[in-house]
Enzyme design. Structure first.
Site, PDB file in Angstrom:
ATOM      1  CG  HIS A  95      -1.707  -1.052   1.609  1.00 63.81           C
ATOM      2  ND1 HIS A  95      -1.261  -2.190   2.212  1.00 63.81           N
ATOM      3  CD2 HIS A  95      -3.047  -1.216   1.462  1.00 63.81           C
ATOM      4  CE1 HIS A  95      -2.268  -3.013   2.416  1.00 63.81           C
ATOM      5  NE2 HIS A  95      -3.373  -2.462   1.965  1.00 63.81           N
ATOM      6  CG  ASP A 127       1.838  -0.932   3.361  1.00 61.45           C
ATOM      7  OD1 ASP A 127       0.973  -0.597   4.161  1.00 61.45           O
ATOM      8  OD2 ASP A 127       1.660  -1.728   2.414  1.00 61.45           O
ATOM      9  CD  GLU A 173      -6.682 -11.776   2.878  1.00 63.32           C
ATOM     10  OE1 GLU A 173      -6.296 -10.843   2.140  1.00 63.32           O
ATOM     11  OE2 GLU A 173      -6.654 -11.712   4.119  1.00 63.32           O
ATOM     12  CG  ASP A 231      -8.602 -11.027   8.149  1.00 61.00           C
ATOM     13  OD1 ASP A 231      -8.300 -12.197   7.850  1.00 61.00           O
ATOM     14  OD2 ASP A 231      -8.453 -10.055   7.388  1.00 61.00           O
ATOM     15  CG  ASP A 258      -2.898  -9.681   3.208  1.00 62.22           C
ATOM     16  OD1 ASP A 258      -2.236  -9.240   4.159  1.00 62.22           O
ATOM     17  OD2 ASP A 258      -3.996  -9.212   2.852  1.00 62.22           O
TER      18      ASP A 258
HETATM   19  C1  XUL Z   1      -7.272  -6.755   4.704  1.00 62.68           C
HETATM   20  C2  XUL Z   1      -6.534  -7.139   3.498  1.00 62.68           C
HETATM   21  C3  XUL Z   1      -5.758  -6.041   2.854  1.00 62.68           C
HETATM   22  C4  XUL Z   1      -5.709  -6.097   1.383  1.00 62.68           C
HETATM   23  C5  XUL Z   1      -5.024  -4.943   0.734  1.00 62.68           C
HETATM   24  O1  XUL Z   1      -7.967  -7.781   5.292  1.00 62.68           O
HETATM   25  O2  XUL Z   1      -6.531  -8.282   3.104  1.00 62.68           O
HETATM   26  O3  XUL Z   1      -4.481  -6.030   3.413  1.00 62.68           O
HETATM   27  O4  XUL Z   1      -5.083  -7.267   0.935  1.00 62.68           O
HETATM   28  O5  XUL Z   1      -5.534  -3.724   1.112  1.00 62.68           O
HETATM   29 CO    CO Z   2      -5.562  -9.204   1.506  1.00 62.51          CO
END
Ligand code: XUL
Ligand code: CO
Length: 436
Positions: A100, A103, A267, A306, A338
């Site tokens: 990002h 970051d 994800e 999460d 991630d």
């Molecule tokens: C949050 C998530 C983020 C995205 C990118 O749960 O997965 O980090 O991957 O903004």
């Molecule tokens: Co993510």
């Protein structure tokens, strides 16, 4: 300077190795189904958890020891982090990374200063990419941490906050393009609501689509060829997120004429939070040509939030890779970690244990998936299960020749449908286990 002096480049040593910092399954150059494992898996390391994660949680501060980081949010510290990051990417033999905007570079006291900070770090990222060969899988804008986004970014009630978000996306896209990023991701952290009593949902969704259309237009204007991705997640931080799962995202994209320009970044743990399996989310997206990339973490089945853990479960990685292979492999996407180390795993070396394990789990999953496909027992079963559609009345229905009247006539003559056959779920689960 070396920031991880005790770590050498991680090598493939094969399944018998007991060296905890070696790959047992990830043999980058080994060919499976006509491509190297490196080309199949396209591993990517995230800047936010790995370089910026401190191990803090709602009950206590960070625990992580990061000798290269002075703890400040200065541009100088950000430049040092870039060096440490690329040493880690290289020692893990990871071909990609993702970030990002916030970051990698600190926010300044105005947008102008913030953009200048980002540009300075982007220049360093570019130089490091060039000298190491590590590439950018995707860039994105953090439009959820700063308090200005408390009501959302594109879906905020405050038009000036939307304008800020738009400016941020513009700069993040420019940087992503300049760094050769293969995708640009939107994850709508605060694009949702806490209460419908204060929310005009229709207006907010219209605005979200507006921002995405602006991004599509700007990509054309500057010649950014990367793939746009939306990352579904049902909740956290908001109670309801508009991009809650693959079906909701695809419906939204189709409704606002955005489907041609976007695919999904799925994800694993977001699928779990949405009450789906990762396999479901991937199959649902894949069949609509919207499977773009994956964030490869897991949750904890005993915890409802999460937790972003590194993947170690071969069932999960095998199912995931089965879906990737089914839909022809990654094009611009990859396996993006991630994921974050636990708060108790506070030493720098834990970052290596975590990634080595995750990469190996996916390499093993790829091998298992390829074996399952080679023997084809499951595919053959599914094909046979639907064989009544291949000819006769089934083919007439599928080709659109049948009507309610013609089917009534057919059944009146036949009297009843032919008996059903067993779904054989248990047998198929046993077949899957043959390869684990
Ligand atoms: C949050 C998530 C983020 C995205 C990118 O749960 O997965 O980090 O991957 O903004
Ligand atoms: Co993510």
């Amino acid at each position: 300077m070396a920031y991880f002096p005790e770590i050498a480049k991680i090598q493939y040593e094969g399944p018998k190795s007991r060296n905890p910092l070696a790959f047992r399954w990830y043999n980058a150059s080994e060919v499976i189904e006509g491509k190297t494992m490196k080309e199949h898996l396209r591993f990517s390391i995230v800047y936010w958890h790995t370089m910026r994660g401190t191990g803090s949680d709602p009950f206590g501060p960070g625990t992580a020891i990061r000798p290269w980081d002075d703890g400040s949010n200065s541009v100088d510290n950000a430049l040092t982090r870039v060096e440490a990051a690329f040493e880690l990417f290289q020692k893990l033999d990871a071909p990609y990374y993702a970030f990002h905007d916030r970051d990698v570079a600190p926010e300044g006291s105005s947008l102008r200063e913030t953009n200048a900070n980002l540009q300075k770090i982007a220049d360093s990222l570019k130089a490091h990419q060039q000298s190491t060969g590590v590439k950018l899988l995707w860039g994105t804008a953090n439009m959820f941490s700063n308090p200005r986004f408390m009501h959302g970014a594109a879906t905020t009630c405050n038009a000036e906050v939307f304008a800020y978000a738009a400016a941020q996306v513009k700069k993040a896209m420019e940087v992503t393009k300049d760094l050769g990023g293969e995708n640009y991701v939107f994850w709508g952290g605060r694009e949702g609501y806490q209460s419908l009593y204060n929310t005009d949902m229709k207006r907010e969704l219209d605005h979200l689509a507006k921002l995405f259309h602006m991004a599509v237009d700007y990509a054309k204007e500057i010649g950014f060829k990367g793939q746009f991705l939306i990352e579904p997640k049902p909740k956290e931080p908001t109670k309801h997120q508009y991009d809650s799962d693959a079906a909701a995202c695809i419906n939204f994209l189709r409704a606002y004429d955005l489907l041609p320009y976007f695919k999904l970044n799925l994800e694993t743990n977001h699928a779990t939070l949405a009450g789906h399996t990762m396999m479901h989310e991937m199959d649902y997206s894949g069949m609509q040509d919207a499977l773009g990339s994956i964030d490869a973490n897991t949750g904890d089945l005993l915890l409802g939030w999460d937790t972003d853990q590194f993947p170690t479960d071969y069932y999960l990685t095998a199912q995931t890779m089965l879906m990737i292979l089914k839909y022809g492999g990654f094009k611009t996407g990859g396996v993006n970690f991630d994921a974050k180390v636990r708060r108790e795993s506070f030493e720098p070396i834990d970052l290596f244990h975590a990634h080595v394990g995750g990469m190996d789990a996916f390499a093993r999953g790829l091998r298992i998936a390829a074996e399952i496909r080679k023997e084809g027992l499951i595919d053959q079963f599914v094909k046979n299960r639907y064989s009544s559609w291949d000819s006769g009345i089934g083919a007439e229905i599928e080709s659109g020749k049948a009507s309610l009247a013609s089917l009534e006539k057919f059944m009146l003559e036949k009297g009843d449908a032919s008996p059903n056959e067993s779904g054989r779920q248990e047998m198929l689960e046993n077949i899957f286990n043959l390869y684990i």
